[in-house]
Design a protein around this motif. Structure first.
Motif, PDB file in Angstrom:
ATOM      1  N   ALA A  99       0.231   0.731   9.710  1.00  9.10           N
ATOM      2  CA  ALA A  99      -0.927  -0.175   9.774  1.00  9.10           C
ATOM      3  C   ALA A  99      -1.153  -0.902   8.455  1.00  9.10           C
ATOM      4  O   ALA A  99      -1.988  -1.799   8.379  1.00  9.10           O
ATOM      5  CB  ALA A  99      -2.176   0.607  10.163  1.00  9.10           C
ATOM      6  N   ASN A 100      -0.425  -0.504   7.432  1.00  6.11           N
ATOM      7  CA  ASN A 100      -0.585  -1.099   6.101  1.00  6.11           C
ATOM      8  C   ASN A 100       0.475  -2.177   5.900  1.00  6.11           C
ATOM      9  O   ASN A 100       1.622  -1.897   5.564  1.00  6.11           O
ATOM     10  CB  ASN A 100      -0.456  -0.011   5.027  1.00  6.11           C
ATOM     11  N   ALA A 101       0.102  -3.421   6.114  1.00  2.00           N
ATOM     12  CA  ALA A 101       1.053  -4.523   6.000  1.00  2.00           C
ATOM     13  C   ALA A 101       1.540  -4.714   4.566  1.00  2.00           C
ATOM     14  O   ALA A 101       2.590  -5.326   4.341  1.00  2.00           O
ATOM     15  CB  ALA A 101       0.414  -5.814   6.504  1.00  2.00           C
ATOM     16  N   ALA A 102       0.802  -4.210   3.591  1.00  2.00           N
ATOM     17  CA  ALA A 102       1.180  -4.382   2.186  1.00  2.00           C
ATOM     18  C   ALA A 102       2.186  -3.334   1.723  1.00  2.00           C
ATOM     19  O   ALA A 102       2.748  -3.457   0.636  1.00  2.00           O
ATOM     20  CB  ALA A 102      -0.066  -4.323   1.300  1.00  2.00           C
ATOM     21  N   ASP A 103       2.414  -2.295   2.539  1.00  2.00           N
ATOM     22  CA  ASP A 103       3.373  -1.262   2.149  1.00  2.00           C
ATOM     23  C   ASP A 103       4.770  -1.875   2.057  1.00  2.00           C
ATOM     24  O   ASP A 103       5.216  -2.581   2.965  1.00  2.00           O
ATOM     25  CB  ASP A 103       3.362  -0.126   3.184  1.00  2.00           C
ATOM     26  N   SER A 104       5.478  -1.596   0.966  1.00  3.13           N
ATOM     27  CA  SER A 104       6.762  -2.257   0.724  1.00  3.13           C
ATOM     28  C   SER A 104       7.805  -1.891   1.773  1.00  3.13           C
ATOM     29  O   SER A 104       8.535  -2.767   2.265  1.00  3.13           O
ATOM     30  CB  SER A 104       7.282  -1.899  -0.673  1.00  3.13           C
ATOM     31  N   ASP A 105       7.917  -0.618   2.139  1.00  2.73           N
ATOM     32  CA  ASP A 105       8.890  -0.216   3.157  1.00  2.73           C
ATOM     33  C   ASP A 105       8.544  -0.816   4.512  1.00  2.73           C
ATOM     34  O   ASP A 105       9.415  -1.342   5.224  1.00  2.73           O
ATOM     35  CB  ASP A 105       8.954   1.308   3.274  1.00  2.73           C
ATOM     36  N   ASN A 106       7.291  -0.728   4.881  1.00  2.64           N
ATOM     37  CA  ASN A 106       6.847  -1.274   6.164  1.00  2.64           C
ATOM     38  C   ASN A 106       7.084  -2.778   6.225  1.00  2.64           C
ATOM     39  O   ASN A 106       7.566  -3.320   7.228  1.00  2.64           O
ATOM     40  CB  ASN A 106       5.369  -0.959   6.367  1.00  2.64           C
ATOM     41  N   SER A 107       6.772  -3.469   5.140  1.00  2.00           N
ATOM     42  CA  SER A 107       6.951  -4.916   5.089  1.00  2.00           C
ATOM     43  C   SER A 107       8.424  -5.289   5.189  1.00  2.00           C
ATOM     44  O   SER A 107       8.799  -6.224   5.914  1.00  2.00           O
ATOM     45  CB  SER A 107       6.346  -5.476   3.797  1.00  2.00           C
TER      46      SER A 107
END
Length: 480
Positions: A99-107
């Motif tokens: 849910a964290n769009a700013a997370d580097s891996d997720n992004s």
């Protein structure tokens, strides 16, 4: 350092099996190196034979991660396996990372998934079959060079679309073959193995010439949607340059052939006839029946049918789009085409149940221009929007939603009564005269039109953030 070897480039089940064993062994992402096929291991890397076996599930992750991994595993970036495992490891302690769009891996993984989606779309759009003779039987073969390993996941599209043909698609890393009943895969091949010319080449050239619209020519946009690197495999590519050169003359000829609109008095008479028919409307069902006879603007003349709203007659929330698209016009239902699929996925991610929504459009008929066999969407004008407010107001009157969501500028104009800027109004609840609250955001079709993967991912995050805000408002209403 542990070397984990995968036999296949894009097998999600194989990667998941190895990842489970790594979790059981407590291997941190920094302790693991991923290798594929015959890729040589480093001098100080141990094999993965020492990993413990496991049959059952280990840990838990959101379904969203599995869907994301299914896309990312097809990407060509050799670091995809490592990034996926790193995020999987972190999810064991924090289930909210996705849910964290700013997370580097997720992004990073989201951008990879977007690249894979775009590559799959290009395969569907730019595969060109050529005819080959095989023991007296006509068969078809195509060469395609994907950026990623998307053949296996994309090829079911071709089995559905060309179910009655014998065909094969050859890529540098793998091949797919369909015999009208069974699909099988093989190793990759070379372009030189594909016939240089086929019987259907002229058909593609004729088709492209028919759908080319000189009035809407934008060379930069065309190259964005049809990248030059694909041209060498497209038989119609040799038509592009002369069509561009002659675009101005073709446009002038189109204008000369344009049809005229019916006289204004004719349209006013038609509107009066409809008004007489709708005076007896007493319910949402009555309105849905009456709209088929709508003649309030000329759009009914070309559309297949009017597309009324759909959903519970006492829904708390109403989503309003622009107008029906090609698929909506054919099926007679709102939000069932490509934009509808984006909408479904986005509201699902936001925790909103579509079965509890009323979905409709500001304009009820599909506005388009024919281009060959295709129908190209055209934006409704102010007069058409105003004419259709009659039906939208009926829907709002009968459904009585507590929240109304305008998807796009056309819907916002219909609901507010004037043109508004989405960027300045999104995220801000607006009180309407009937007591409902209006939210304004982009139409999901806007996301489909963005060519740049990073921009598309960023705009998708903003769209889903708007939906999350709306979901929070719904929850507050339910508790009150």
């Amino acid at each position: 350092m542990l070397s984990v070897r995968l036999e296949r480039l894009n097998d999600l089940d194989e990667w998941r099996g190895k990842a489970r064993r790594l979790l059981v062994a407590g291997m941190k992402p920094s302790q693991v190196v991923w290798r594929v096929g015959l890729e040589e291991s480093g001098l100080f890397e141990a094999g993965d034979d020492m990993l413990p076996d496991t049959d059952g599930p280990i840990g838990s992750v959101p379904r969203q991660f599995i869907d994301l991994a299914g896309d990312v595993i097809q990407h060509s970036d050799p670091q995809r396996f490592a990034v996926l495992y790193r995020l999987l490891w972190r999810l064991q302690d924090d289930k909210h990372i996705l849910a964290n769009a700013a997370d580097s891996d997720n992004s990073l993984l989201t951008r990879m998934a977007s690249g894979v989606h775009r590559d799959a779309h290009k395969m569907k759009a730019f595969v060109r079959f050529r005819t080959v003779e095989h023991e007296g039987d006509e068969r078809y073969i195509a060469w395609f060079e994907p950026e990623h390993f998307t053949l296996e996941a994309t090829v079911p599209f071709f089995t559905r679309r060309f179910a009655g043909m014998h065909w094969g698609i050859i890529t540098p890393y793998a091949s797919a073959f369909w015999d009208k009943e069974n699909l099988r895969f093989g190793p990759g091949g070379n372009k030189k193995d594909i016939p240089a010319e086929g019987a259907v080449e002229d058909d593609w050239r004729t088709y492209y010439g028919a759908i080319f619209n000189p009035a809407r020519l934008k060379v930069a946009m065309m190259k964005s949607e049809m990248p030059v690197k694909y041209w060498r495999n497209l038989p119609e590519a040799d038509r592009i340059a002369p069509l561009i050169r002659n675009a101005r003359q073709m446009e002038e000829e189109m204008i000369a052939r344009a049809t005229t609109q019916p006289p204004a008095r004719h349209m006013r008479q038609k509107a009066r006839e409809v008004d007489e028919k709708v005076q007896q409307i007493q319910s949402l069902a009555n309105a849905a029946d009456a709209i088929d006879s709508c003649r309030r603007c000329p759009l009914y003349e070309q559309a297949t049918q009017a597309v009324f709203g759909e959903g519970p007659k006492e829904a708390q929330i109403m989503f309003v789009g622009e107008q029906p698209g090609d698929q909506e016009d054919l099926q007679g239902r709102p939000f069932v085409g490509p934009a509808g699929q984006v909408f479904d996925e986005a509201i699902k991610n936001a925790g909103i149940d579509r079965r509890r929504l009323y979905v409709t459009n500001a304009v009820k008929h599909f506005k388009f221009i024919p281009r060959g066999k295709r129908r190209i969407h055209q934006k409704p004008n102010a007069g058409e929007i105003q004419a259709c407010r009659f039906w939208l107001n009926l829907e709002r009157e009968f459904v009585k939603p507590r929240i109304v969501v305008a998807l796009g500028a056309t819907a916002a104009q219909s609901l507010v009564g004037k043109a508004v800027s989405i960027s300045s109004m999104r995220g801000k609840p607006i009180d309407l005269e009937d007591g409902s609250v209006l939210y304004i955001t982009n139409h999901p079709s806007y996301l489909l039109r963005i060519p740049d993967p990073e921009t598309k991912a960023r705009e998708r995050e903003k769209f889903e953030a708007d939906l999350a805000l709306i979901h929070a408002h719904i929850q507050r209403l339910e508790k009150s």
